[in-house]
Design a protein around this motif. Structure first.
Motif, mmCIF file in Angstrom:
data_model
loop_
_atom_site.group_PDB
_atom_site.id
_atom_site.type_symbol
_atom_site.label_atom_id
_atom_site.label_comp_id
_atom_site.label_asym_id
_atom_site.label_seq_id
_atom_site.Cartn_x
_atom_site.Cartn_y
_atom_site.Cartn_z
ATOM 1 N N GLU A 115 24.909 36.662 44.301
ATOM 2 C CA GLU A 115 25.474 37.378 43.006
ATOM 3 C C GLU A 115 26.386 37.223 41.840
ATOM 4 O O GLU A 115 27.165 36.604 41.979
ATOM 5 C CB GLU A 115 25.542 38.907 44.172
ATOM 6 C CG GLU A 115 24.144 39.134 44.932
ATOM 7 C CD GLU A 115 25.066 40.251 45.506
ATOM 8 O OE1 GLU A 115 24.135 40.448 46.775
ATOM 9 O OE2 GLU A 115 25.937 41.292 45.404
ATOM 10 N N LEU A 116 25.566 37.724 40.803
ATOM 11 C CA LEU A 116 26.494 38.441 40.328
ATOM 12 C C LEU A 116 27.867 39.185 39.360
ATOM 13 O O LEU A 116 27.941 40.238 40.449
ATOM 14 C CB LEU A 116 25.857 38.335 38.777
ATOM 15 C CG LEU A 116 26.278 38.949 37.023
ATOM 16 C CD1 LEU A 116 26.610 36.651 36.899
ATOM 17 C CD2 LEU A 116 25.585 38.969 35.993
ATOM 18 N N THR A 117 28.794 38.383 39.632
ATOM 19 C CA THR A 117 30.173 38.923 39.645
ATOM 20 C C THR A 117 30.281 39.470 38.280
ATOM 21 O O THR A 117 30.049 38.900 37.982
ATOM 22 C CB THR A 117 31.051 38.557 40.634
ATOM 23 O OG1 THR A 117 31.548 37.854 39.403
ATOM 24 C CG2 THR A 117 30.656 38.254 42.339
ATOM 25 N N SER A 118 31.884 40.417 38.188
ATOM 26 C CA SER A 118 32.337 40.824 36.743
ATOM 27 C C SER A 118 33.498 40.120 37.037
ATOM 28 O O SER A 118 34.323 40.752 37.060
ATOM 29 C CB SER A 118 32.581 42.199 36.673
ATOM 30 O OG SER A 118 31.656 42.649 37.497
ATOM 31 N N TYR A 119 33.655 39.003 36.421
ATOM 32 C CA TYR A 119 34.490 38.074 37.206
ATOM 33 C C TYR A 119 35.007 37.943 35.693
ATOM 34 O O TYR A 119 34.779 38.200 34.415
ATOM 35 C CB TYR A 119 34.659 36.233 37.287
ATOM 36 C CG TYR A 119 35.905 35.945 37.389
ATOM 37 C CD1 TYR A 119 36.820 35.424 37.084
ATOM 38 C CD2 TYR A 119 35.854 35.539 38.709
ATOM 39 C CE1 TYR A 119 37.169 34.683 37.659
ATOM 40 C CE2 TYR A 119 36.955 34.613 40.180
ATOM 41 C CZ TYR A 119 37.733 34.282 38.492
ATOM 42 O OH TYR A 119 38.413 33.613 38.355
ATOM 43 N N ALA A 120 36.778 38.197 35.255
ATOM 44 C CA ALA A 120 37.370 38.539 34.485
ATOM 45 C C ALA A 120 38.557 37.421 34.534
ATOM 46 O O ALA A 120 38.859 36.967 35.619
ATOM 47 C CB ALA A 120 38.193 39.811 34.372
ATOM 48 N N PHE A 121 38.329 36.308 33.229
ATOM 49 C CA PHE A 121 39.355 35.412 33.467
ATOM 50 C C PHE A 121 39.683 35.066 31.904
ATOM 51 O O PHE A 121 38.872 35.677 31.087
ATOM 52 C CB PHE A 121 39.014 34.075 34.114
ATOM 53 C CG PHE A 121 37.352 33.733 33.275
ATOM 54 C CD1 PHE A 121 36.271 33.954 33.685
ATOM 55 C CD2 PHE A 121 37.769 33.041 32.208
ATOM 56 C CE1 PHE A 121 34.756 33.725 32.789
ATOM 57 C CE2 PHE A 121 36.364 32.490 31.603
ATOM 58 C CZ PHE A 121 35.304 32.823 32.483
ATOM 59 N N ARG A 135 29.402 35.195 42.954
ATOM 60 C CA ARG A 135 30.046 34.868 44.239
ATOM 61 C C ARG A 135 29.261 35.235 45.840
ATOM 62 O O ARG A 135 27.866 35.755 45.056
ATOM 63 C CB ARG A 135 30.593 35.453 44.870
ATOM 64 C CG ARG A 135 32.381 34.728 43.588
ATOM 65 C CD ARG A 135 33.561 35.059 44.446
ATOM 66 N NE ARG A 135 33.440 34.332 45.455
ATOM 67 C CZ ARG A 135 35.073 34.603 46.334
ATOM 68 N NH1 ARG A 135 36.010 35.016 46.258
ATOM 69 N NH2 ARG A 135 35.186 33.422 47.316
ATOM 70 N N SER A 136 28.953 34.628 46.748
ATOM 71 C CA SER A 136 28.258 34.839 47.849
ATOM 72 C C SER A 136 28.526 36.778 48.053
ATOM 73 O O SER A 136 29.809 37.127 48.805
ATOM 74 C CB SER A 136 27.741 34.038 49.118
ATOM 75 O OG SER A 136 27.189 34.025 49.659
ATOM 76 N N SER A 137 27.012 37.386 48.871
ATOM 77 C CA SER A 137 27.452 38.637 49.571
ATOM 78 C C SER A 137 27.403 37.673 50.849
ATOM 79 O O SER A 137 27.592 38.719 52.139
ATOM 80 C CB SER A 137 26.210 38.654 49.428
ATOM 81 O OG SER A 137 24.927 38.306 49.358
ATOM 82 N N ILE A 145 31.841 29.112 44.789
ATOM 83 C CA ILE A 145 32.134 29.578 43.320
ATOM 84 C C ILE A 145 31.175 28.966 42.441
ATOM 85 O O ILE A 145 31.050 28.210 42.550
ATOM 86 C CB ILE A 145 33.172 29.889 42.115
ATOM 87 C CG1 ILE A 145 34.620 31.155 43.284
ATOM 88 C CG2 ILE A 145 33.208 30.816 41.380
ATOM 89 C CD1 ILE A 145 35.535 31.041 43.131
ATOM 90 N N ASN A 163 39.726 26.868 34.952
ATOM 91 C CA ASN A 163 39.628 27.914 34.006
ATOM 92 C C ASN A 163 39.576 29.099 35.347
ATOM 93 O O ASN A 163 40.271 29.401 35.882
ATOM 94 C CB ASN A 163 39.303 29.039 33.455
ATOM 95 C CG ASN A 163 39.208 28.221 31.933
ATOM 96 O OD1 ASN A 163 40.911 27.829 31.262
ATOM 97 N ND2 ASN A 163 38.748 27.605 30.782
#
Lengths: 488, 109, 528
Positions: A115-121, A135-137, A145, A163
């Motif tokens: 599923e799509l995540t709100s990854y901040a990098f 990431r996986s549920s 990832i 990154n």
């Protein structure tokens, strides 16, 4: 008058070629001796290594496995599954979908419930736009990832992965390579063992899986490939990978780590600015840049190498594909050497500048050119009826014998170290290949190398201007980032 | 291998008929062909995950009890998985072969 | 003008001279009498067709002298020598009889096997000189090129091109040297490798064979005999299990030791003791101790491993000597062994290590110490005062992994004096153990300029911080530039005090803060 000049030039050339041949012979001797010593030490060390302990020990470093994928829809789920089941405690698998045009991303999402995540990098290293981090549920796949990004090539994809990676070490692999379950434990060991020097990278060996039986991530039965080209690559694997790289490791002069199976210290990679996407030989370029960085900082370091067969891939047996690969390798070598011209014969860069660079420049990069020139020279001598032509024909005979002996030695070397090719018939075929190689295959390799030179000069593929000016310091790569960003 | 041979020796002495295999693939074959009354397996074995063996056995021969030997320690994820699948007993390494024999007797009763 | 022209002509004549190399014959010699003929012929090379012989008038004397058998008899019964091609040879042969004046000999000439007089020879020689068949040179030269020039009256030209003459010899020498050196060394190496390989094969086969031979007897001993029985077992009975000639072979002993060791690792209880007993009975313990003094490092390490596994406490002093060896493997294994067999709980041998401790060693020692924890009360704190920084760091890690909460206070006391690298490790330990320590430690760390220290302090703050820490985080957040650091701090803030965290997010409008917020709120990203 011209007669005299001509003879003088011929005389000088003759001496040069004589000197070169002598150097080649001496170099090969050194390689054979050094690699034998290194292998003996490695085998002794292995006896006392408890690899089981590393898997769960809290002292073991974490590893981020970076696997760029482009149009791998067919086998991606299978490959990633085998990656996830490697025998190690602390690791994550980062698959970077480099703008695939097929259903790679969909297959991944389906296969692993991503599923799509709100990854901040923050992009410590520049790369093309990242569209999403998944990431996986499902808790069983918590190690995975997936990064979806716009197409930018392998180096760019790896930079994106760096990154996101969060572990101490990073492993860059080709997603279609087969890794044995103990790969991580074995590759991590050099990082853990050194006390006085910082291990910045560890290279591995890539075995040839053509025609072998593979089961659950390990080769169960070794067989040599059917085609002559395939068998030639087996010999080359013994000679260049096994023997050659072991020898370089012993004197800490290794300048090249395979892009398909290499472990790096992540923090250091970020410090030098990650991969340089504008070259086709990004794997070698990164290692040279990392080494330069350490030399410039004056810190003791080591680039290590693990010879155990841990990774396998299918090598091209088709001539067209193989020629493109060799062309690319040659261009990559030329580009890297050009970019880092500064270190040539520069005492400040220690062994790398004084020995590794000249060796690669002369015996890897210029080899096809020199060979053709030598051949032409001998032909000229013969045609003018010079007695010395006899000597040079003798040299060619010696070089042929040398090639046979070195290849046989490397084969024996493999037999003693790992003994993977046990079948008598296979061994006989390999010996035949050794005998034929200088006549049938080597000219082709030389031709492909020359073509690589030609393509480089024409400016195909690489980023001509930048490469011609080269990097003055290893940090120049970072400055490059701003010019790249401003231009694109 | 030596440990398996030793265990086999001990079990033979106690009057059991034993069949020893070297790796996961042979193990699966043996489960099919030999029709065992008890399966003893380790978790880390060549070619197959021990869990896969257990899953296979549970699927094809659900009534056969399974004993798992492992050096991984009880907190490990894999061990928990094994328990979830329903193994009869779990013996951590290092182990006492006599103890193993007693447990086997108990399970087969 | 005329004089100039004359000079030019003269110059030309002089310069022309060298080009007339061998065309010229300075003067055509003509021999006039026997003396000049003999002189000429004595100094001359062989002339085809002309031969010389010596005729002796008193053969009996020659017989008494024992002259060599190259003497023949003429039809007239005179002794005649063999044929000589050069007059010089005759003179030297004649020198053999110099002491014997009574020997009378006469020179006989022959042309094309026909005996002739000196006058014929004179005519022959003169005509030869005239038409150039006989060279004028009077010096006996050994130079072969002169021979050629005698044969042809052609000007001498080197057959090799100009200039190559200098290098030709060296080239041959170099190339032959290279070839010989090369072939001999490589052939030697390949032969060596082949021998090595066949030896290895043989060893492999023997190992498999021994393996099979061992399983049976070993199982029998272990299962059938109790410990007391083993102890009182006589030598014969022992050899009944393992035949004595096999036991004499070092490879067999090696395989047997390996098997015993591997069984020892996986068995416990009674069996372990039985194995130890067996080991001692077979006198392998002496073998292990002896291998400690070997020159090869791998043998020493094997010995150490054996001592370790078999708990051979009597070897403690020998092992202690190897603790600071310069060889990494010996050192590493010696410490590991000592940890195991030493009765003392004091870890001084570890803290006295001069060399930096690698992670590999740390891993091994950790495993051993973890195991020993249940038996002994180890003085981990002695590591804190080591002079070796890597040992101190290891000490803090041990506190963390072993859960030695009792040692935390000691660490807190040292916090301010130690370098930043150690403080990082300490903070990590405090965090994992969850022990509330003086928040001053964390707060002061947050204010430093060391990014890594700030990060570690931030992460610890989430677990063990308090309100002061919270205020501190509010204070420093605007000053932080590193994205990763911001993330860590915000994460800790969220854990510490969610309300305060929310407040911060509300008040802050920066883009990256927003991003971090969504990241932290995402359930899938909890551990990243």
């Amino acid at each position: 008058m011209y007669n005299f000049l001509f003879h003088l030039i011929m005389e000088l050339l003759g001496l040069i070629f004589l000197f070169l041949s002598f150097t080649v012979i001496v170099a090969y001797f050194c390689i054979m001796v050094l690699s034998a010593l290194e292998m003996r030490d490695q085998r002794r060390k292995n006896r006392f290594a408890d690899y089981q302990d590393i898997i769960t020990s809290p002292m073991a470093p974490g590893v981020s496995i970076l696997a760029p994928a482009f149009n791998e829809g067919a086998s991606i789920v299978q490959n990633v599954k085998s990656l996830l089941s490697l025998h190690y405690g602390k690791f994550e698998v980062i698959v970077i979908n480099d703008g695939s045009k097929d259903d790679t991303l969909e297959k991944l999402c389906q296969g692993f419930e991503m599923e799509l995540t709100s990854y901040a990098f923050h992009s410590e290293i520049a790369s093309n736009k990242i569209k999403g981090v998944y990431r996986s549920s499902n808790r069983s796949f918590s190690r995975l990832i997936v990064i979806d990004k716009e197409n930018g090539g392998k180096a760019d994809a790896l930079n994106a992965g760096i990154n996101v990676a969060s572990m101490e070490l990073m492993a860059c692999i080709d997603v279609d390579c087969i890794l044995s379950s103990g790969s991580i434990t074995r590759m991590v060991r050099p990082f853990m063992e050194e006390t006085n020097r910082k291990v910045i990278a560890v290279g591995g060996v890539i075995g040839i899986a053509n025609n072998c039986d593979v089961q659950d991530g390990t080769v169960t039965k070794y067989r040599i490939p059917d085609s002559l080209l395939g068998r030639f690559q087996v010999i080359e694997y013994c000679r260049a990978f096994l023997m050659g790289r072991m020898a370089w490791t012993r004197i800490n002069g290794l300048m090249l780590i395979s892009g398909a199976f290499g472990f790096f210290n992540r923090e250091l990679v970020v410090e030098v600015g990650g991969y340089f996407p504008k070259t086709v030989g990004e794997d070698m370029e990164l290692v040279v840049r990392m080494r330069r960085y350490m030399e410039e900082k004056g810190q003791p370091y080591k680039v290590s190498f693990v010879p155990d067969p841990l990774c396998w891939t299918e090598v091209p047996e088709d001539e067209a594909v193989l020629s493109r690969q060799r062309n690319r390798w040659m261009r990559g070598t030329i580009e890297t050497l050009q970019l880092h011209r500064v270190i040539k014969m520069n005492l400040k860069y220690g062994l790398m500048g004084m020995i590794s660079y000249p060796y690669w420049s002369i015996f890897e990069k210029m080899a096809p050119v020199l060979e053709v020139l030598g051949l032409l020279y001998t032909i000229v001598l013969i045609s003018i009826g010079d007695f010395s032509a006899f000597y040079f024909i003798a040299i060619f005979v010696v070089l042929y014998l040398l090639s046979i002996l070195v290849s046989s030695f490397s084969l024996l070397y493999e037999q003693i170290a790992f003994n993977n090719y046990k079948d008598k018939k296979d061994l006989n075929k390999l010996i035949m290949t050794i005998l034929i190689e200088p006549f049938y295959i080597h000219p082709k390799v030389v031709y492909w190398g020359l073509k690589g030179h030609w393509d480089f000069i024409k400016g195909k593929g690489g980023w001509g201007q930048m490469i011609r000016t080269g990097f003055k310091k290893s940090e120049d790569k970072k400055k490059l980032k701003s010019t790249v960003n401003s231009q694109t | 291998m030596l440990i398996s041979s030793l265990v086999q020796f001990r079990l033979k002495k106690d009057g059991y008929d034993t069949f020893l295999v070297k790796d996961g693939n042979a193990g699966i074959l043996a489960i099919d062909q030999e029709d065992p009354d008890l399966i003893i397996t380790d978790v880390m074995i060549p070619f197959k995950n021990g869990i896969e063996i257990i899953q296979y056995a549970r699927k094809t021969k659900p009534n056969v009890p399974i004993i798992v030997l492992s050096s991984l320690g009880e907190e490990e994820q894999i061990v928990l998985e094994a328990f979830n699948l329903g193994v009869a007993d779990f013996i951590p390494k290092p182990f006492n072969p006599n103890e193993l024999a007693i447990r086997i007797k108990r399970i087969l009763q | 003008m005329r004089i100039n022209r004359a000079k030019i002509v003269l110059f030309f004549l002089l310069t022309l001279h060298p080009f007339k190399m061998c065309f010229s014959q300075d003067s055509i010699r003509s021999l006039t009498d026997s003396t000049s003929l003999i002189n000429f012929l004595s100094n001359h090379e062989e002339i085809p067709g002309l031969a010389f012989r010596l005729v002796f008038s008193t053969p009996e004397q020659l017989v008494t002298l024992g002259a060599d058998s190259i003497i023949d008899l003429t039809n007239d019964g005179l002794a005649i020598s063999r044929r000589f091609d050069r007059l010089a040879q005759v003179s030297s042969w004649k020198g053999n009889f110099a002491s014997h004046d009574s020997i009378q000999s006469k020179l006989q000439f022959s042309l094309f096997e026909q005996p002739v007089t000196w006058k014929n020879v004179l005519k022959f020689t003169n005509s030869g000189l005239a038409n150039g068949e006989i060279s004028n040179s009077t010096t006996l030269s050994k130079n072969s090129s002169d021979l050629i020039s005698m044969a042809h009256q052609a000007p001498f030209l080197s057959t090799k091109k100009k200039g190559f003459g200098y290098f030709s010899d060296i080239k041959i020498f170099l190339i032959t040297a290279i070839i010989i050196l090369f072939i001999s060394v490589t052939v030697g190496m390949i032969i060596y490798m082949i021998i090595f390989k066949s030896n290895k094969n043989k060893t492999e086969r023997l190992r498999v064979e021994y393996d099979e031979k061992i399983v049976g007897p070993l199982s029998e001993i272990l299962f059938d005999r109790s410990r007391q029985e083993l102890n009182s077992l006589s030598s014969e009975e022992l050899y009944g299990y393992f035949s004595s000639d096999l036991l004499a072979k070092p490879l067999f002993k090696e395989v047997l030791i390996e098997r015993i060791l591997s069984l020892n690792k996986t068995m416990k209880g009674d069996f372990k003791l039985k194995l130890k007993e067996l080991y001692k009975r077979l006198e392998f313990d002496k073998l292990s101790i002896r291998s400690l003094s070997s020159f090869q490092w791998d043998k020493v390490v094997s010995g150490l491993v054996q001592i370790n596994e078999m708990d051979l406490e009597e070897a403690e002093s020998d092992v202690k000597k190897l603790v600071n060896s310069s060889n990494f493997y010996i050192r590493s294994q010696a410490v590991a062994t000592l940890l195991n067999i030493s009765k003392s709980v004091d870890l001084s041998f570890l803290s006295d290590q001069n060399f930096p401790l690698s992670r590999w060693q740390q891993m091994n020692y950790l495993r051993i110490i973890r195991y020993l924890q249940s038996h002994k009360e180890l003085k981990v704190e002695s590591l804190f005062s080591s002079a070796n920084q890597s040992i101190r760091l290891f000490g803090y890690k041990l506190v963390r992994i072993l859960g030695r909460v009792d040692l935390v206070q000691l660490m807190v006391d040292r916090f301010d004096e130690v370098p930043e690298l150690e403080r990082i490790e300490m903070l990590y330990t405090f965090e994992i153990l969850g022990v509330p320590v003086d928040s001053r430690l964390i707060n002061s760390s947050l204010l430093t300029s060391n990014d890594k220290l700030i990060r570690r302090a931030a992460m610890a703050a989430g677990q063990i911080g308090d309100e002061t820490t919270e205020k501190m985080m509010w204070k420093i957040l605007p000053t932080i530039t590193s994205f990763q650091l911001k993330k860590s701090i915000l994460r800790s803030l969220k854990t510490l005090n969610p309300i305060s965290y929310e407040a911060f997010i509300e008040t802050n409008t920066l883009l990256d803060i927003k991003e971090i917020n969504s990241h932290l709120l995402d359930p899938l990203l909890q551990d990243v």
